[in-house]
Design an enzyme around this catalytic site. Sequence first.
Site, PDB file in Angstrom:
ATOM      1  N   ARG A   7      26.527  29.534 -29.186  1.00  0.00           N
ATOM      2  CA  ARG A   7      27.384  28.419 -29.609  1.00  0.00           C
ATOM      3  C   ARG A   7      28.689  28.956 -30.178  1.00  0.00           C
ATOM      4  O   ARG A   7      29.767  28.459 -29.861  1.00  0.00           O
ATOM      5  CB  ARG A   7      26.658  27.570 -30.656  1.00  0.00           C
ATOM      6  CG  ARG A   7      25.774  26.456 -30.098  1.00  0.00           C
ATOM      7  CD  ARG A   7      24.697  26.937 -29.137  1.00  0.00           C
ATOM      8  NE  ARG A   7      23.815  25.869 -28.709  1.00  0.00           N
ATOM      9  CZ  ARG A   7      22.631  25.617 -29.286  1.00  0.00           C
ATOM     10  NH1 ARG A   7      22.203  26.340 -30.313  1.00  0.00           N
ATOM     11  NH2 ARG A   7      21.882  24.643 -28.822  1.00  0.00           N
ATOM     12  N   ASP A  19      23.332  29.526 -23.897  1.00  0.00           N
ATOM     13  CA  ASP A  19      23.034  28.118 -24.164  1.00  0.00           C
ATOM     14  C   ASP A  19      24.039  27.285 -23.385  1.00  0.00           C
ATOM     15  O   ASP A  19      24.855  27.823 -22.628  1.00  0.00           O
ATOM     16  CB  ASP A  19      23.065  27.805 -25.655  1.00  0.00           C
ATOM     17  CG  ASP A  19      21.990  26.795 -26.033  1.00  0.00           C
ATOM     18  OD1 ASP A  19      22.083  25.637 -25.583  1.00  0.00           O
ATOM     19  OD2 ASP A  19      21.052  27.162 -26.766  1.00  0.00           O
ATOM     20  N   HIS A  46      19.046  24.044 -21.426  1.00  0.00           N
ATOM     21  CA  HIS A  46      20.161  24.630 -22.182  1.00  0.00           C
ATOM     22  C   HIS A  46      20.979  25.561 -21.280  1.00  0.00           C
ATOM     23  O   HIS A  46      21.305  26.689 -21.659  1.00  0.00           O
ATOM     24  CB  HIS A  46      19.653  25.384 -23.410  1.00  0.00           C
ATOM     25  CG  HIS A  46      19.222  24.490 -24.535  1.00  0.00           C
ATOM     26  ND1 HIS A  46      20.110  23.799 -25.325  1.00  0.00           N
ATOM     27  CD2 HIS A  46      17.982  24.173 -25.006  1.00  0.00           C
ATOM     28  CE1 HIS A  46      19.436  23.097 -26.243  1.00  0.00           C
ATOM     29  NE2 HIS A  46      18.149  23.296 -26.060  1.00  0.00           N
ATOM     30  N   ASP A  80      12.836  25.745 -24.805  1.00  0.00           N
ATOM     31  CA  ASP A  80      12.844  24.639 -25.759  1.00  0.00           C
ATOM     32  C   ASP A  80      13.731  23.503 -25.283  1.00  0.00           C
ATOM     33  O   ASP A  80      14.689  23.709 -24.546  1.00  0.00           O
ATOM     34  CB  ASP A  80      13.311  25.125 -27.132  1.00  0.00           C
ATOM     35  CG  ASP A  80      14.747  25.626 -27.111  1.00  0.00           C
ATOM     36  OD1 ASP A  80      15.052  26.424 -26.216  1.00  0.00           O
ATOM     37  OD2 ASP A  80      15.550  25.231 -27.980  1.00  0.00           O
ATOM     38  N   GLU A  81      13.402  22.310 -25.728  1.00  0.00           N
ATOM     39  CA  GLU A  81      14.223  21.111 -25.500  1.00  0.00           C
ATOM     40  C   GLU A  81      14.672  21.002 -24.037  1.00  0.00           C
ATOM     41  O   GLU A  81      15.858  20.959 -23.728  1.00  0.00           O
ATOM     42  CB  GLU A  81      15.446  21.131 -26.429  1.00  0.00           C
ATOM     43  CG  GLU A  81      15.088  21.095 -27.900  1.00  0.00           C
ATOM     44  CD  GLU A  81      16.298  21.158 -28.801  1.00  0.00           C
ATOM     45  OE1 GLU A  81      16.251  20.584 -29.908  1.00  0.00           O
ATOM     46  OE2 GLU A  81      17.307  21.793 -28.421  1.00  0.00           O
ATOM     47  N   TRP A  93       8.508  26.613 -33.977  1.00  0.00           N
ATOM     48  CA  TRP A  93       9.518  26.019 -34.856  1.00  0.00           C
ATOM     49  C   TRP A  93       9.159  24.613 -35.300  1.00  0.00           C
ATOM     50  O   TRP A  93       9.723  24.109 -36.266  1.00  0.00           O
ATOM     51  CB  TRP A  93      10.878  26.015 -34.166  1.00  0.00           C
ATOM     52  CG  TRP A  93      11.026  25.060 -33.009  1.00  0.00           C
ATOM     53  CD1 TRP A  93      10.660  25.286 -31.717  1.00  0.00           C
ATOM     54  CD2 TRP A  93      11.588  23.749 -33.051  1.00  0.00           C
ATOM     55  NE1 TRP A  93      10.961  24.186 -30.946  1.00  0.00           N
ATOM     56  CE2 TRP A  93      11.541  23.228 -31.740  1.00  0.00           C
ATOM     57  CE3 TRP A  93      12.138  22.967 -34.069  1.00  0.00           C
ATOM     58  CZ2 TRP A  93      12.007  21.959 -31.418  1.00  0.00           C
ATOM     59  CZ3 TRP A  93      12.606  21.699 -33.743  1.00  0.00           C
ATOM     60  CH2 TRP A  93      12.540  21.212 -32.422  1.00  0.00           C
ATOM     61  N   TYR A 116      15.216  27.150 -41.125  1.00  0.00           N
ATOM     62  CA  TYR A 116      16.407  26.862 -40.331  1.00  0.00           C
ATOM     63  C   TYR A 116      17.626  26.913 -41.258  1.00  0.00           C
ATOM     64  O   TYR A 116      17.913  25.956 -41.980  1.00  0.00           O
ATOM     65  CB  TYR A 116      16.278  25.497 -39.646  1.00  0.00           C
ATOM     66  CG  TYR A 116      15.679  25.582 -38.256  1.00  0.00           C
ATOM     67  CD1 TYR A 116      14.658  26.488 -37.986  1.00  0.00           C
ATOM     68  CD2 TYR A 116      16.127  24.782 -37.224  1.00  0.00           C
ATOM     69  CE1 TYR A 116      14.102  26.582 -36.717  1.00  0.00           C
ATOM     70  CE2 TYR A 116      15.572  24.862 -35.950  1.00  0.00           C
ATOM     71  CZ  TYR A 116      14.559  25.764 -35.707  1.00  0.00           C
ATOM     72  OH  TYR A 116      14.017  25.858 -34.449  1.00  0.00           O
ATOM     73  N   ASP A 137      20.759  26.773 -40.835  1.00  0.00           N
ATOM     74  CA  ASP A 137      21.931  25.910 -40.672  1.00  0.00           C
ATOM     75  C   ASP A 137      21.762  24.614 -41.451  1.00  0.00           C
ATOM     76  O   ASP A 137      22.718  23.844 -41.595  1.00  0.00           O
ATOM     77  CB  ASP A 137      22.185  25.610 -39.183  1.00  0.00           C
ATOM     78  CG  ASP A 137      20.992  24.958 -38.504  1.00  0.00           C
ATOM     79  OD1 ASP A 137      19.849  25.382 -38.773  1.00  0.00           O
ATOM     80  OD2 ASP A 137      21.188  24.040 -37.680  1.00  0.00           O
ATOM     81  N   TRP A 197      21.110  28.828 -36.314  1.00  0.00           N
ATOM     82  CA  TRP A 197      21.813  28.146 -35.232  1.00  0.00           C
ATOM     83  C   TRP A 197      23.270  27.971 -35.640  1.00  0.00           C
ATOM     84  O   TRP A 197      23.568  27.580 -36.771  1.00  0.00           O
ATOM     85  CB  TRP A 197      21.148  26.804 -34.937  1.00  0.00           C
ATOM     86  CG  TRP A 197      19.717  26.947 -34.530  1.00  0.00           C
ATOM     87  CD1 TRP A 197      18.608  26.654 -35.263  1.00  0.00           C
ATOM     88  CD2 TRP A 197      19.234  27.456 -33.281  1.00  0.00           C
ATOM     89  NE1 TRP A 197      17.472  26.944 -34.548  1.00  0.00           N
ATOM     90  CE2 TRP A 197      17.826  27.433 -33.332  1.00  0.00           C
ATOM     91  CE3 TRP A 197      19.862  27.923 -32.129  1.00  0.00           C
ATOM     92  CZ2 TRP A 197      17.027  27.868 -32.271  1.00  0.00           C
ATOM     93  CZ3 TRP A 197      19.067  28.358 -31.069  1.00  0.00           C
ATOM     94  CH2 TRP A 197      17.673  28.323 -31.142  1.00  0.00           C
ATOM     95  N   GLU A 199      25.987  26.129 -34.313  1.00  0.00           N
ATOM     96  CA  GLU A 199      26.891  25.048 -33.900  1.00  0.00           C
ATOM     97  C   GLU A 199      28.022  24.838 -34.906  1.00  0.00           C
ATOM     98  O   GLU A 199      29.182  24.644 -34.529  1.00  0.00           O
ATOM     99  CB  GLU A 199      26.114  23.740 -33.740  1.00  0.00           C
ATOM    100  CG  GLU A 199      25.224  23.688 -32.503  1.00  0.00           C
ATOM    101  CD  GLU A 199      23.801  24.069 -32.817  1.00  0.00           C
ATOM    102  OE1 GLU A 199      23.602  24.878 -33.757  1.00  0.00           O
ATOM    103  OE2 GLU A 199      22.875  23.589 -32.133  1.00  0.00           O
TER     104      GLU A 199
END
Length: 503
Positions: A101, A130, A201, A266-267, A333, A358, A360, A399, A401
């Site tokens: 990111r 990503d 991602h 993931d995701e 996670w 986490y 962030d 993370w 972002e």
Amino acid sequence: AAATLGGLGDDDGGPCIRLVVDETLGDDAAAVGRIGGEAFRVSVSESGIEVRGATPAGVYRGATVLRQLRDPEGAATPIPAGVWEGAPAYAWRGAMLDVARHFRTVEEVRRLIDLLADHRLNVLHLHLTDDQGWRFEVPGFPRLTEVGARRAATQRGHGPLATVEPGIHEGFYTTAELRDLVRYAADRFVTLVPEVELPGHVQAALAAYPELGNTDVGDPVDSPWERFGVNPRTLAPTEASLVFGRAAIDALCDVFDSEWIGIGGDEVPVTEWEQSAAAATRMQELGLASAHDVQPWFTAHFVAHVRARGRTALAWDEVLEGDVPDGVRILAWRGPVAMRAALSRGIEVVACPDLEVYLDYPQSESAEEPIRVGPPLTIERAYTLRVEDGAVGGQANVWSEHLPTRDRVDFAMFPRLAAIAERLWEGGEPAPYADFGRRLSTHLRRLRAAGVRYRPLDGPAPDQRRPGVPGKPLTIEAREHIVAGLVARLLERSHNASAEYRN
């Protein structure tokens, strides 16, 4: 067996600091359930200083302790006499840095390796790709770094009021730079673990090679994603996608000597696979019953390729919603549900529950915390981290972002990482925070002397706040409700498996 590695002589030529490898320390540590290879003992007396370790790694851990006995600011003060010894509870004690990111330079990664080693952590997990950026070279796919490593704008803030601001953000690591980082980390007994995100991602990769996507669904993309969140773009279930994924894995295996190679997972939305006529035809050919079976199909192929390279695949806990091939280590996670699901199936697992690690997430409920994303994660809560029995260890996840600079990464990581590092070294049930809190003031002096722009315990400094940048505050209870929804399919699978076992 003991072997003297060397020493530093005093003015009279005699040894005042001895470094000794003593394998019996490891045997003693293993006998009480600790990780023997990193066991150490530091002895300080008027006759000299001795640092013993079960292996060179143990000697290094002991030398780290010895350095921390000095005055943090480097003043010429005596080192106290005594004996300090220990061994870690877990073999995996790490931190993940998201460089996809927001890219971090080689020099900044070296600095972070030093800081991890200072905290007796031994894994740096690099999240290298990503939707927003691709950060390593893959032979045969040059556009990954020519196109996928550069975006023209970036989301500012989080939540419904977030905007997108123009401005080039770019960067990637050359193969030579990554090899140098691997060597640099190894000298400090830190293992670099790489990760490529597959099959979701992947917008940065699809910007470079759009033919790898589900081309009959939606408009093609020509640049990495400028926003943050869960992106519906996925690889198409084709042989070309498998060739691409294997090439990316090969590139990582050729550079990193880590036993573990991250393959993401993931995701991964099934939206495009459900809407794509080409994907439907392909699923029929492969005998896949639904779009939810596509990710396990990808996982099986990529895990097999990692194993063919003599390594172990590292994947996020979403892959537990399908069949998990042998030879996979899971990053859990989504809290205890994911941890216990992996352990119940005999799968090696690393604890990284978002509510405790986490980094962030904001460090208090105060409106002065910059860009509140997720629920508050105080240092006191970070110190409550407990790794489930049977897990191989844990890690903090950073993370990036909303961490666009080195100072913002410092702010997010420290001093919470110190709390997590102690919990991963000690293991078991968390002790009362008060003792750690009492010792923390000295450690903050160490961080300050090292130039770390940590968050003060009483709140962000004025220049660490970001007034006017929108966030999206969330309570712990609200986040727990969200995670409960995220693990619903996993719980359903676990319940069905249990019913089949009973029958």
